[in-house]
Design a protein around this motif. Structure first.
Motif, PDB file in Angstrom:
ATOM      1  N   TRP A 287      35.255  46.563  40.842  1.00  0.00           N
ATOM      2  CA  TRP A 287      35.101  47.783  41.632  1.00  0.00           C
ATOM      3  C   TRP A 287      34.842  49.020  40.769  1.00  0.00           C
ATOM      4  N   THR A 288      34.874  48.861  39.457  1.00  0.00           N
ATOM      5  CA  THR A 288      34.612  50.016  38.594  1.00  0.00           C
ATOM      6  C   THR A 288      33.108  50.204  38.429  1.00  0.00           C
ATOM      7  N   ASP A 289      32.733  51.381  37.954  1.00  0.00           N
ATOM      8  CA  ASP A 289      31.328  51.654  37.702  1.00  0.00           C
ATOM      9  C   ASP A 289      30.823  50.758  36.574  1.00  0.00           C
ATOM     10  N   PRO A 290      29.562  50.303  36.652  1.00  0.00           N
ATOM     11  CA  PRO A 290      29.010  49.456  35.584  1.00  0.00           C
ATOM     12  C   PRO A 290      29.146  50.141  34.225  1.00  0.00           C
TER      13      PRO A 290
ATOM     14  N   VAL B   5      48.576  49.314  37.356  1.00  0.00           N
ATOM     15  CA  VAL B   5      48.216  49.112  38.766  1.00  0.00           C
ATOM     16  C   VAL B   5      49.182  48.156  39.458  1.00  0.00           C
ATOM     17  N   PHE B   6      49.617  47.110  38.766  1.00  0.00           N
ATOM     18  CA  PHE B   6      50.518  46.122  39.357  1.00  0.00           C
ATOM     19  C   PHE B   6      51.897  46.123  38.710  1.00  0.00           C
ATOM     20  N   ALA B   7      52.204  47.157  37.928  1.00  0.00           N
ATOM     21  CA  ALA B   7      53.496  47.252  37.232  1.00  0.00           C
ATOM     22  C   ALA B   7      53.750  46.015  36.362  1.00  0.00           C
ATOM     23  N   LEU B   8      52.738  45.630  35.593  1.00  0.00           N
ATOM     24  CA  LEU B   8      52.842  44.481  34.695  1.00  0.00           C
ATOM     25  C   LEU B   8      53.132  44.956  33.282  1.00  0.00           C
ATOM     26  N   PRO B   9      53.729  44.108  32.458  1.00  0.00           N
ATOM     27  CA  PRO B   9      53.931  44.477  31.056  1.00  0.00           C
ATOM     28  C   PRO B   9      52.584  44.541  30.331  1.00  0.00           C
ATOM     29  N   THR B  10      52.292  45.688  29.755  1.00  0.00           N
ATOM     30  CA  THR B  10      50.987  45.913  29.128  1.00  0.00           C
ATOM     31  C   THR B  10      50.681  44.902  28.030  1.00  0.00           C
TER      32      THR B  10
ATOM     33  N   ALA C  83      40.769  52.621  46.844  1.00  0.00           N
ATOM     34  CA  ALA C  83      42.118  52.830  46.332  1.00  0.00           C
ATOM     35  C   ALA C  83      42.242  52.322  44.900  1.00  0.00           C
ATOM     36  N   THR C  84      41.644  51.182  44.624  1.00  0.00           N
ATOM     37  CA  THR C  84      41.696  50.617  43.285  1.00  0.00           C
ATOM     38  C   THR C  84      40.913  51.487  42.306  1.00  0.00           C
ATOM     39  N   ARG C  85      39.715  51.907  42.703  1.00  0.00           N
ATOM     40  CA  ARG C  85      38.926  52.789  41.828  1.00  0.00           C
ATOM     41  C   ARG C  85      39.738  54.034  41.455  1.00  0.00           C
TER      42      ARG C  85
ATOM     43  N   ILE D 298      34.261  35.783  41.498  1.00  0.00           N
ATOM     44  CA  ILE D 298      34.971  37.055  41.646  1.00  0.00           C
ATOM     45  C   ILE D 298      34.316  37.866  42.764  1.00  0.00           C
ATOM     46  N   ALA D 299      33.005  37.804  42.873  1.00  0.00           N
ATOM     47  CA  ALA D 299      32.302  38.521  43.954  1.00  0.00           C
ATOM     48  C   ALA D 299      32.716  37.987  45.322  1.00  0.00           C
ATOM     49  N   ASP D 300      32.925  36.679  45.443  1.00  0.00           N
ATOM     50  CA  ASP D 300      33.373  36.097  46.714  1.00  0.00           C
ATOM     51  C   ASP D 300      34.751  36.641  47.087  1.00  0.00           C
ATOM     52  N   ILE D 301      35.647  36.670  46.119  1.00  0.00           N
ATOM     53  CA  ILE D 301      36.992  37.177  46.366  1.00  0.00           C
ATOM     54  C   ILE D 301      36.927  38.663  46.729  1.00  0.00           C
ATOM     55  N   ARG D 302      36.146  39.412  45.970  1.00  0.00           N
ATOM     56  CA  ARG D 302      35.995  40.852  46.235  1.00  0.00           C
ATOM     57  C   ARG D 302      35.487  41.083  47.660  1.00  0.00           C
ATOM     58  N   ARG D 303      34.490  40.327  48.055  1.00  0.00           N
ATOM     59  CA  ARG D 303      33.899  40.468  49.390  1.00  0.00           C
ATOM     60  C   ARG D 303      34.938  40.191  50.488  1.00  0.00           C
ATOM     61  N   THR D 304      35.730  39.142  50.309  1.00  0.00           N
ATOM     62  CA  THR D 304      36.760  38.818  51.287  1.00  0.00           C
ATOM     63  C   THR D 304      37.823  39.915  51.347  1.00  0.00           C
ATOM     64  N   VAL D 305      38.237  40.414  50.200  1.00  0.00           N
ATOM     65  CA  VAL D 305      39.229  41.496  50.176  1.00  0.00           C
ATOM     66  C   VAL D 305      38.675  42.725  50.887  1.00  0.00           C
ATOM     67  N   GLU D 306      37.429  43.064  50.622  1.00  0.00           N
ATOM     68  CA  GLU D 306      36.822  44.246  51.252  1.00  0.00           C
ATOM     69  C   GLU D 306      36.718  44.089  52.769  1.00  0.00           C
ATOM     70  N   GLN D 307      36.466  42.873  53.224  1.00  0.00           N
ATOM     71  CA  GLN D 307      36.401  42.629  54.674  1.00  0.00           C
ATOM     72  C   GLN D 307      37.780  42.768  55.317  1.00  0.00           C
ATOM     73  N   ARG D 308      38.789  42.268  54.636  1.00  0.00           N
ATOM     74  CA  ARG D 308      40.146  42.309  55.178  1.00  0.00           C
ATOM     75  C   ARG D 308      40.790  43.691  55.042  1.00  0.00           C
ATOM     76  N   ASP D 309      40.440  44.399  53.965  1.00  0.00           N
ATOM     77  CA  ASP D 309      41.052  45.701  53.699  1.00  0.00           C
ATOM     78  C   ASP D 309      40.000  46.638  53.104  1.00  0.00           C
ATOM     79  N   PRO D 310      39.238  47.322  53.946  1.00  0.00           N
ATOM     80  CA  PRO D 310      38.179  48.209  53.453  1.00  0.00           C
ATOM     81  C   PRO D 310      38.666  49.306  52.513  1.00  0.00           C
ATOM     82  N   ALA D 311      39.941  49.632  52.557  1.00  0.00           N
ATOM     83  CA  ALA D 311      40.474  50.683  51.677  1.00  0.00           C
ATOM     84  C   ALA D 311      40.802  50.173  50.269  1.00  0.00           C
ATOM     85  N   ALA D 312      40.757  48.869  50.061  1.00  0.00           N
ATOM     86  CA  ALA D 312      41.159  48.305  48.765  1.00  0.00           C
ATOM     87  C   ALA D 312      40.293  48.794  47.607  1.00  0.00           C
ATOM     88  N   ALA D 313      38.981  48.748  47.778  1.00  0.00           N
ATOM     89  CA  ALA D 313      38.083  49.146  46.684  1.00  0.00           C
ATOM     90  C   ALA D 313      38.266  50.615  46.308  1.00  0.00           C
TER      91      ALA D 313
END
Length: 157
Positions: free
Chosen positions: A19-22, A34-39, A151-153, A134-149
């Motif tokens: 979802w980031t700029d190229p 973003v996910f509170a993971l250990p860096t 918000a992530t950006r 990854i594009a398939d997963i991204r597409r499904t996430v965007e369909q289910r939650d249009p705000a995800a992209a």
């Protein structure tokens, strides 16, 4: 079969980077935040993805990680293999050689019914992962939650 949590982290991170700029690199610390993971632990997995050609790592003040290829060219299997390694999940130890009627000259990895069944199952699993990107997963996430992209950006800035 049990995969490490690094697989989940890596898959989510790749989707987020899609979802980031190229050309935009995101620091490991920001990706972890973003996910509170250990860096440090996430960075280890990001380096594995970079070694596998899934991500590109850049240094410097604008350094970080970005996808190395189009999200449609990165399969889930690419990510799993980068994190878990290419080894088979099931390893036939040829215990039939020592069993009743066993023969030391036979390669039971090729003739054992258990080994063959496990190999078929693993090949089906790998084919399923190789058939999703990854594009398939991204597409499904965007369909289910249009705000995800968006918000992530925003979170990655």
């Amino acid at each position: 079969m049990k995969m490490s949590e690094g697989v989940e982290w890596a898959l989510h991170t790749c989707v987020n980077l899609s979802w980031t700029d190229p050309g935009e690199a995101v620091p490991a610390a920001r990706l972890a935040e973003v996910f509170a993971l250990p860096t440090a632990y996430l960075a280890k997995h990001l380096q594995a993805l970079a070694r596998a050609g899934v991500l590109i790592s850049t240094t410097g003040p604008r350094g970080g990680f970005r996808l190395a290829r189009d999200p449609g060219d990165i399969t889930l299997l690419d990510v799993v293999t980068a994190i878990e390694g290419p080894e088979d999940a099931f390893r036939c130890r040829q215990i039939l050689k020592d069993g009743p009627g066993g023969r030391p000259d036979v390669d039971y990895r090729r003739t054992c019914t258990v080994s063959q069944a496990m190999r078929r199952a693993e090949l089906a699993w790998r084919a399923e992962l190789a058939g999703q990107t990854i594009a398939d997963i991204r597409r499904t996430v965007e369909q289910r939650d249009p705000a995800a992209a968006p918000a992530t950006r925003e979170a990655l800035r």
